[in-house]
Design a protein around this motif. Structure first.
Motif, PDB file in Angstrom:
ATOM      1  N   SER A 106      49.207  52.213  39.246  1.00 50.54           N
ATOM      2  CA  SER A 106      48.270  51.545  40.144  1.00 50.54           C
ATOM      3  C   SER A 106      47.080  50.978  39.369  1.00 50.54           C
ATOM      4  CB  SER A 106      47.792  52.541  41.208  1.00 50.54           C
ATOM      5  OG  SER A 106      46.845  51.957  42.053  1.00 50.54           O
ATOM      6  N   LEU A 107      46.546  51.758  38.456  1.00 52.49           N
ATOM      7  CA  LEU A 107      45.403  51.293  37.662  1.00 52.49           C
ATOM      8  C   LEU A 107      45.795  50.188  36.687  1.00 52.49           C
ATOM      9  CD1 LEU A 107      43.712  54.744  37.030  1.00 52.49           C
ATOM     10  CD2 LEU A 107      42.945  52.936  38.596  1.00 52.49           C
ATOM     11  N   ALA A 108      47.002  50.261  36.150  1.00 48.37           N
ATOM     12  CA  ALA A 108      47.480  49.190  35.261  1.00 48.37           C
ATOM     13  C   ALA A 108      47.610  47.875  36.041  1.00 48.37           C
ATOM     14  CB  ALA A 108      48.818  49.576  34.638  1.00 48.37           C
ATOM     15  N   LEU A 109      48.084  47.954  37.272  1.00 49.37           N
ATOM     16  CA  LEU A 109      48.166  46.751  38.114  1.00 49.37           C
ATOM     17  C   LEU A 109      46.780  46.202  38.410  1.00 49.37           C
ATOM     18  CD1 LEU A 109      50.993  47.771  40.612  1.00 49.37           C
ATOM     19  CD2 LEU A 109      51.131  46.078  38.775  1.00 49.37           C
ATOM     20  N   LEU A 110      45.807  47.096  38.557  1.00 48.50           N
ATOM     21  CA  LEU A 110      44.428  46.656  38.762  1.00 48.50           C
ATOM     22  C   LEU A 110      43.933  45.858  37.565  1.00 48.50           C
ATOM     23  CD1 LEU A 110      41.740  46.626  40.305  1.00 48.50           C
ATOM     24  CD2 LEU A 110      41.244  48.856  39.273  1.00 48.50           C
ATOM     25  N   ILE A 111      44.254  46.317  36.368  1.00 47.56           N
ATOM     26  CA  ILE A 111      43.854  45.583  35.161  1.00 47.56           C
ATOM     27  C   ILE A 111      44.474  44.181  35.165  1.00 47.56           C
ATOM     28  CG2 ILE A 111      44.145  45.489  32.646  1.00 47.56           C
ATOM     29  CD1 ILE A 111      43.865  48.580  32.685  1.00 47.56           C
ATOM     30  N   LYS A 112      45.755  44.089  35.511  1.00 49.02           N
ATOM     31  CA  LYS A 112      46.426  42.790  35.571  1.00 49.02           C
ATOM     32  C   LYS A 112      45.764  41.887  36.612  1.00 49.02           C
ATOM     33  CE  LYS A 112      49.571  39.706  34.807  1.00 49.02           C
ATOM     34  NZ  LYS A 112      49.366  38.788  33.707  1.00 49.02           N
ATOM     35  N   GLU A 113      45.448  42.456  37.767  1.00 49.13           N
ATOM     36  CA  GLU A 113      44.826  41.678  38.845  1.00 49.13           C
ATOM     37  C   GLU A 113      43.452  41.176  38.420  1.00 49.13           C
ATOM     38  OE1 GLU A 113      42.484  40.532  42.096  1.00 49.13           O
ATOM     39  OE2 GLU A 113      42.110  42.388  40.997  1.00 49.13           O
ATOM     40  N   ILE A 114      42.708  41.999  37.709  1.00 49.27           N
ATOM     41  CA  ILE A 114      41.383  41.594  37.221  1.00 49.27           C
ATOM     42  C   ILE A 114      41.513  40.452  36.220  1.00 49.27           C
ATOM     43  CG2 ILE A 114      39.436  42.349  35.780  1.00 49.27           C
ATOM     44  CD1 ILE A 114      39.646  45.067  37.228  1.00 49.27           C
ATOM     45  N   GLN A 115      42.526  40.505  35.375  1.00 49.19           N
ATOM     46  CA  GLN A 115      42.757  39.419  34.416  1.00 49.19           C
ATOM     47  C   GLN A 115      43.044  38.108  35.144  1.00 49.19           C
ATOM     48  OE1 GLN A 115      45.925  41.166  32.122  1.00 49.19           O
ATOM     49  NE2 GLN A 115      44.556  41.763  30.465  1.00 49.19           N
ATOM     50  N   ILE A 116      43.867  38.153  36.173  1.00 48.39           N
ATOM     51  CA  ILE A 116      44.179  36.944  36.949  1.00 48.39           C
ATOM     52  C   ILE A 116      42.926  36.431  37.647  1.00 48.39           C
ATOM     53  CG2 ILE A 116      45.489  36.058  38.935  1.00 48.39           C
ATOM     54  CD1 ILE A 116      47.712  38.060  38.119  1.00 48.39           C
ATOM     55  N   SER A 117      42.146  37.334  38.217  1.00 53.30           N
ATOM     56  CA  SER A 117      40.903  36.936  38.890  1.00 53.30           C
ATOM     57  C   SER A 117      39.943  36.265  37.919  1.00 53.30           C
ATOM     58  CB  SER A 117      40.216  38.163  39.510  1.00 53.30           C
ATOM     59  OG  SER A 117      41.020  38.762  40.469  1.00 53.30           O
ATOM     60  N   THR A 118      39.835  36.829  36.731  1.00 50.17           N
ATOM     61  CA  THR A 118      38.942  36.273  35.719  1.00 50.17           C
ATOM     62  C   THR A 118      39.396  34.881  35.292  1.00 50.17           C
ATOM     63  OG1 THR A 118      38.452  38.511  34.945  1.00 50.17           O
ATOM     64  CG2 THR A 118      37.907  36.709  33.465  1.00 50.17           C
TER      65      THR A 118
END
Length: 136
Positions: A106-118
């Motif tokens: 779940s936290l790894a997916l959060l990192i990916k989502e933050i990268q896309i948002s950025t």
């Protein structure tokens, strides 16, 4: 190996609850932005809006899976506590381990989502900078 007690998985409850609250807030923000962009797109049919909607769709998909893995992690923590309570310590250790792995996913997916948002925000900044250069 140390003995797993009822308090060990219980410690994760507050952390997972806060993470789930953050995930839910992200989800609600995306839903609001998507609805707004949808209305704009129906009026303007702009390709930029379509790309933004596609980006949000991808982020929404990741957020869904972040929530699913986070909730499942919490369920495994509860299962761990139950297994400890009924004296199935070996299975409890495995259930707790699986819960931790699910939380990591779940936290790894959060990192990916933050990268896309950025990346999406960087595109907006680049557009603004390009507009400012053209205006000078």
């Amino acid at each position: 190996m140390e003995q797993l007690t009822l308090t060990t998985p219980a410690l994760l409850f507050s952390a997972i609850s806060l993470i789930m609250l953050a995930y839910t807030n992200r989800f609600l923000a995306y839903a609001s932005v998507i609805r707004s962009l949808h209305d704009k797109f129906l009026k303007e049919k702009d390709d930029v809006l379509l790309r933004q909607i596609q980006n949000l769709k991808q982020r929404l998909y990741l957020t869904k899976w972040m929530q699913i893995f986070g909730i499942t992690s919490l369920l495994f923590c509860v299962l761990t506590m139950f297994l400890i309570y009924i004296d199935y310590h070996t299975i409890a250790i495995w259930a707790f381990g699986l819960g931790l792995v699910l939380l990591l996913i779940s936290l790894a997916l959060l990192i990916k989502e933050i990268q896309i948002s950025t990346q999406a925000l960087q595109h907006h900044i680049a557009d603004i900078e390009e507009h400012l250069k053209g205006g000078k």
